[in-house]
Design an enzyme around this catalytic site. Structure first.
Site, mmCIF file in Angstrom:
data_model
loop_
_atom_site.group_PDB
_atom_site.id
_atom_site.type_symbol
_atom_site.label_atom_id
_atom_site.label_comp_id
_atom_site.label_asym_id
_atom_site.label_seq_id
_atom_site.Cartn_x
_atom_site.Cartn_y
_atom_site.Cartn_z
ATOM 1 N N SER A 133 0.847 -1.189 0.000
ATOM 2 C CA SER A 133 0.000 0.000 0.000
ATOM 3 C C SER A 133 0.881 1.237 0.000
ATOM 4 C CB SER A 133 -0.898 0.022 1.244
ATOM 5 O OG SER A 133 -1.601 1.256 1.358
ATOM 6 N N TYR A 146 -2.065 -0.541 10.424
ATOM 7 C CA TYR A 146 -2.123 -0.831 8.984
ATOM 8 C C TYR A 146 -0.827 -0.410 8.303
ATOM 9 C CZ TYR A 146 -3.918 -0.990 4.201
ATOM 10 O OH TYR A 146 -4.096 -1.276 2.875
#
Length: 250
Positions: A133, A146
């Site tokens: 990501s 995350y």
């Protein structure tokens, strides 16, 4: 590009994973989708697709997936570690159980699934593509767990490329930006002014649009193919230019 290749895609039945599965099928691959949810009618009816029900938070999931892909298709050439999830917690709010589940699904499962599939990938060489990501490179508020998990994905991608190159196995990662999905649409719709939020989001992207799952699928196919035979250990940002654009204070 991938005729007769066998791919494992975690979370391959929905969202980004669905776009990846579709593009792999278009390229000629057969696909084992590993996820908790059953396949939809279209994927379930495709003879080139199989499904194994697993919870990637469980330690035995990698071994189950490895056994199933050999049983269904006789081997594996491509692994796409796509499945993951995100939550928003401040450091004060976050509990150890929250952190541990994030790491189990987003980081531990990809590592040990690669390990479980090594005997199959070594047969003819192979390609591992990890979905990271842009939050492995930067951060949004309340995304500490995350961001840590995705930065870890980028790190072990490089490490596996170094360690597995002698086995003919390449390992790369994709760092997607904003990709349209039911969840991302719901997030925008939940903002006080959804129209303004969408307009502001588009301004962040030099290409003038946000991403689609198929955008990520196209890159997976490239990285899994012989066209990328000299590419390994890389984290390829696919974000429509979002992280290249410096924000202005007005």
């Amino acid at each position: 590009m991938l005729n007769d290749k066998i791919a494992v895609v975690t979370g391959g039945g929905r969202g980004i994973g669905r776009g990846i599965t579709e593009k792999l099928l278009e390229a000629g691959a057969r696909v084992l989708v590993a996820q908790r949810q059953p396949l939809d009618e279209i994927l379930a009816a495709n003879p080139q697709v199989a499904w194994v029900e697993v919870d990637l938070a469980e330690p035995d999931a990698p071994a189950v997936i490895a056994r199933e892909v050999e049983k269904r298709f006789g081997g594996a050439d491509v692994l796409v570690n796509n499945a993951g999830f995100m939550f928003e917690r401040s450091l004060e709010e976050m509990e150890e159980d929250d952190w541990d589940r994030m790491m189990a699904v987003n980081l531990r499962a990809p590592v040990f699934l690669a390990k479980a599939l090594l005997p199959l990938l070594r047969r003819h060489g192979g390609s591992i593509v990890n979905i990271g990501s842009i939050e492995g490179l930067g951060a949004n508020p309340w995304h500490a767990a995350y961001c840590a998990s995705k930065a870890g994905v980028h790190g072990f991608t490089r490490a596996m490329a170094v360690d597995l190159g002698r086995d003919g196995i390449r390992c790369n990662a994709i760092a997607p930006g904003w990709i349209n999905s039911d969840l991302s649409h719901a997030y925008i719709d939940a903002q006080p002014d959804p129209a303004q939020a969408r307009a502001g989001l588009l301004k962040l992207h030099p290409v003038g649009r946000t991403g689609e799952p198929q955008d990520i699928g196209n890159v997976v196919v490239f990285l899994a193919s012989e066209a990328a035979a000299f590419i390994t250990g890389q984290v390829l940002v696919v974000d429509g230019g979002r992280t290249a654009k410096l924000p202005l204070p007005f």
